[in-house]
Design a protein around this motif. Structure first.
Motif, mmCIF file in Angstrom:
data_model
loop_
_atom_site.group_PDB
_atom_site.id
_atom_site.type_symbol
_atom_site.label_atom_id
_atom_site.label_comp_id
_atom_site.label_asym_id
_atom_site.label_seq_id
_atom_site.Cartn_x
_atom_site.Cartn_y
_atom_site.Cartn_z
ATOM 1 N N PRO A 40 32.045 54.997 -68.644
ATOM 2 C CA PRO A 40 31.514 53.783 -69.283
ATOM 3 C C PRO A 40 32.591 53.096 -70.125
ATOM 4 O O PRO A 40 33.015 53.609 -71.150
ATOM 5 N N LEU A 41 33.017 51.926 -69.684
ATOM 6 C CA LEU A 41 34.092 51.184 -70.335
ATOM 7 C C LEU A 41 33.527 50.310 -71.452
ATOM 8 O O LEU A 41 32.639 49.490 -71.210
ATOM 9 N N ARG A 42 34.076 50.451 -72.654
ATOM 10 C CA ARG A 42 33.575 49.678 -73.797
ATOM 11 C C ARG A 42 34.276 48.332 -73.944
ATOM 12 O O ARG A 42 33.906 47.537 -74.776
ATOM 13 N N CYS A 43 35.259 48.058 -73.116
ATOM 14 C CA CYS A 43 35.956 46.767 -73.145
ATOM 15 C C CYS A 43 35.248 45.727 -72.291
ATOM 16 O O CYS A 43 35.221 44.548 -72.636
ATOM 17 N N CYS A 44 34.682 46.148 -71.184
ATOM 18 C CA CYS A 44 34.024 45.210 -70.267
ATOM 19 C C CYS A 44 32.584 45.606 -69.951
ATOM 20 O O CYS A 44 31.919 44.933 -69.163
ATOM 21 N N LEU A 45 32.115 46.680 -70.573
ATOM 22 C CA LEU A 45 30.717 47.117 -70.485
ATOM 23 C C LEU A 45 30.240 47.313 -69.057
ATOM 24 O O LEU A 45 29.188 46.818 -68.642
ATOM 25 N N ARG A 46 31.029 48.063 -68.324
ATOM 26 C CA ARG A 46 30.664 48.470 -66.974
ATOM 27 C C ARG A 46 31.264 49.854 -66.733
ATOM 28 O O ARG A 46 32.051 50.343 -67.534
#
Length: 160
Positions: A40-46
């Motif tokens: 889960p990427l917190r920079c692009c929320l995907r």
């Protein structure tokens, strides 16, 4: 009846730039290639795709928010691991609340940065209701959505 939509806030671009060099624990950031995907990427929320370059960094969301607002979260100033792209990315695409397919905690915070409570959310359709309930309390300034299994910060939702 008025329907309010809530916006998930990724980690801010300025913070991401800093985190890609040194994380909030003071450690140098090293990237890696994600062989499996699904982080889960917190920079692009995907979720990440196999082969993307990521970094796992220590992030202190309340500390960063407090630096903008003047809040003093005291002992509630936590830091924990988050995945981000190792290099700058385009950020989120779309406005749907991400990462709702699993149990999550919606944790409420006051304008001073103190925890006011939280709620376990088990169904994707219950997120809007949990956020509405949180912001129905005028003392709530923001909420963090966190993973239940590890307690990791996923994203922030602010009042208004």
């Amino acid at each position: 009846m008025t329907t309010i939509s809530y916006t998930a806030r990724p980690i801010a671009p300025r913070a991401l730039k800093e985190l890609r060099t040194t994380d909030d624990a003071g450690r140098r950031t090293d990237g890696f290639t994600d062989a499996e995907g699904g982080s889960p990427l917190r920079c692009c929320l995907r979720h990440s795709e196999p082969g993307e370059r990521l970094a796992l960094v220590s992030y202190a969301p309340l500390r960063r928010w407090a630096s903008e607002t003047g809040a003093t979260p005291g002992p509630y100033d936590e830091q924990g691991p988050v995945f981000i792209h190792a290099e700058e990315c385009a950020g989120p695409s779309g406005d749907a609340l991400p990462f709702t397919g699993s149990h999550r905690t919606v944790r409420r915070y006051s304008a001073e940065g103190r925890i006011l409570g939280g709620r376990l959310v088990g169904e994707p359709g219950a997120f809007q209701r949990a956020l509405r309930e949180a912001f129905d309390d005028p003392a709530v300034a923001l909420v963090h959505v966190r993973a239940v299994e590890y307690g990791c910060f996923l994203y922030e939702v602010r009042r208004g």
